[in-house]
Design a protein around this motif. Sequence first.
Motif, PDB file in Angstrom:
ATOM      1  N   PRO A 102     101.652 119.167  13.343  1.00 47.63           N
ATOM      2  CA  PRO A 102     100.999 118.292  12.422  1.00 47.63           C
ATOM      3  C   PRO A 102     100.824 116.689  12.926  1.00 47.63           C
ATOM      4  O   PRO A 102     101.853 116.215  13.256  1.00 47.63           O
ATOM      5  N   PHE A 103      99.380 116.168  12.896  1.00 41.98           N
ATOM      6  CA  PHE A 103      99.655 114.737  13.277  1.00 41.98           C
ATOM      7  C   PHE A 103      98.922 114.252  11.983  1.00 41.98           C
ATOM      8  O   PHE A 103      97.365 114.508  11.771  1.00 41.98           O
ATOM      9  N   ILE A 104      99.402 113.486  11.078  1.00 39.59           N
ATOM     10  CA  ILE A 104      98.883 112.905   9.920  1.00 39.59           C
ATOM     11  C   ILE A 104      98.556 111.668  10.151  1.00 39.59           C
ATOM     12  O   ILE A 104      99.366 110.856  10.569  1.00 39.59           O
ATOM     13  N   ILE A 130     101.285 117.176   1.195  1.00 42.33           N
ATOM     14  CA  ILE A 130     101.301 117.202   2.581  1.00 42.33           C
ATOM     15  C   ILE A 130     102.342 118.349   3.156  1.00 42.33           C
ATOM     16  O   ILE A 130     101.881 118.977   4.040  1.00 42.33           O
ATOM     17  N   LYS A 131     103.377 118.416   2.566  1.00 37.94           N
ATOM     18  CA  LYS A 131     104.160 119.651   3.124  1.00 37.94           C
ATOM     19  C   LYS A 131     103.751 120.892   3.007  1.00 37.94           C
ATOM     20  O   LYS A 131     103.807 121.789   3.876  1.00 37.94           O
ATOM     21  N   GLU A 132     102.862 120.926   1.955  1.00 35.05           N
ATOM     22  CA  GLU A 132     102.143 122.359   1.849  1.00 35.05           C
ATOM     23  C   GLU A 132     101.196 122.592   3.046  1.00 35.05           C
ATOM     24  O   GLU A 132     101.044 123.698   3.585  1.00 35.05           O
ATOM     25  N   LEU A 133     100.536 121.386   3.660  1.00 35.96           N
ATOM     26  CA  LEU A 133      99.955 121.540   4.848  1.00 35.96           C
ATOM     27  C   LEU A 133     100.165 121.721   6.186  1.00 35.96           C
ATOM     28  O   LEU A 133      99.738 121.917   7.192  1.00 35.96           O
ATOM     29  N   MET A 134     101.597 121.292   6.178  1.00 35.20           N
ATOM     30  CA  MET A 134     102.220 121.018   7.353  1.00 35.20           C
ATOM     31  C   MET A 134     102.730 122.675   8.003  1.00 35.20           C
ATOM     32  O   MET A 134     103.070 123.412   7.182  1.00 35.20           O
TER      33      MET A 134
END
Length: 206
Positions: A5-7, A202-206
Amino acid sequence: MKQAPFIAVEGPIGAGKTTLASMLAEELSLPVIKEIVEENPFIDKFYQNMDDWSFQLEMFFLCNRYKQLKDTVTEYIDRGKPVISDYHIYKNLIFSDRTLQGNERGKYRQIYHVLTDDLPKPNIIIYIRAELDTLLKRIAKRGRSFEEGIDHSYLQQLIEDYDAAMASLAEQEPSTPIITIDGNAVDFVENKEQFEAISSRIKELM
Ligand SMILES: Nc1ncnc2c1ncn2[C@@H]1O[C@H](COP(=O)(O)OP(=O)(O)OP(=O)(O)O)[C@@H](O)[C@H]1O
Ligand SMILES: Nc1nc(=O)c2ncn([C@H]3C[C@H](O)[C@@H](CO)O3)c2[nH]1
């Protein structure tokens, strides 16, 4: 292998990118990459005379961000480590399309692509949208001297440029989720629940 993950947190000037990126880094225990602002030798001059200083300023931002992006890739992305940044390198094109004209715009675009096309890019984007009034209040609250006389029409144009750029990024990279936050209504600083709602997404997407 899937990229780590690169946010990237994005949005127009004063939207709250650094604030939100720092809060999320703490909440999610992530390293945070922040734009270097204080050591910029051209920013004062640019705000005093955009026509004379835009090329130098845009090149300075591009070279700095290129170096930071390369270091981020080596230190984190190539090692499978997640990271959060308070900008996306694409913002170079958003600003330079607004500040550069004709020949210089074309040259700058070419250099941007040569430097960045082969590098990994953020794969989760948080986009903070905000209206002119909100941005002006936040810019005043922060009180950077070089932004004191910031041209309201320049800011308004950037707000619109950001909307167009995010739509264009969504088309170019449909697999990169863009989480759009209404920065006028959502107060992630004062309202804990609103911040937690963002961090859970964000946690869901990581
Ligand atoms: N949701 C918010 N509510 C109230 N104040 C905020 C909020 N978000 C940010 N601020 C304040 O607004 C100012 C600008 O925020 P910040 O520096 O994070 O913006 P930025 O988008 O990173 O700016 P820049 O584009 O210049 O890098 C700061 O003083 C910050 O404390
Ligand atoms: N012209 C121009 N190009 C950029 O790529 C760019 N990135 C940030 N900025 C301005 C916004 C804040 O005032 C200040 C700190 O973010 O610098 C930019 N200005």
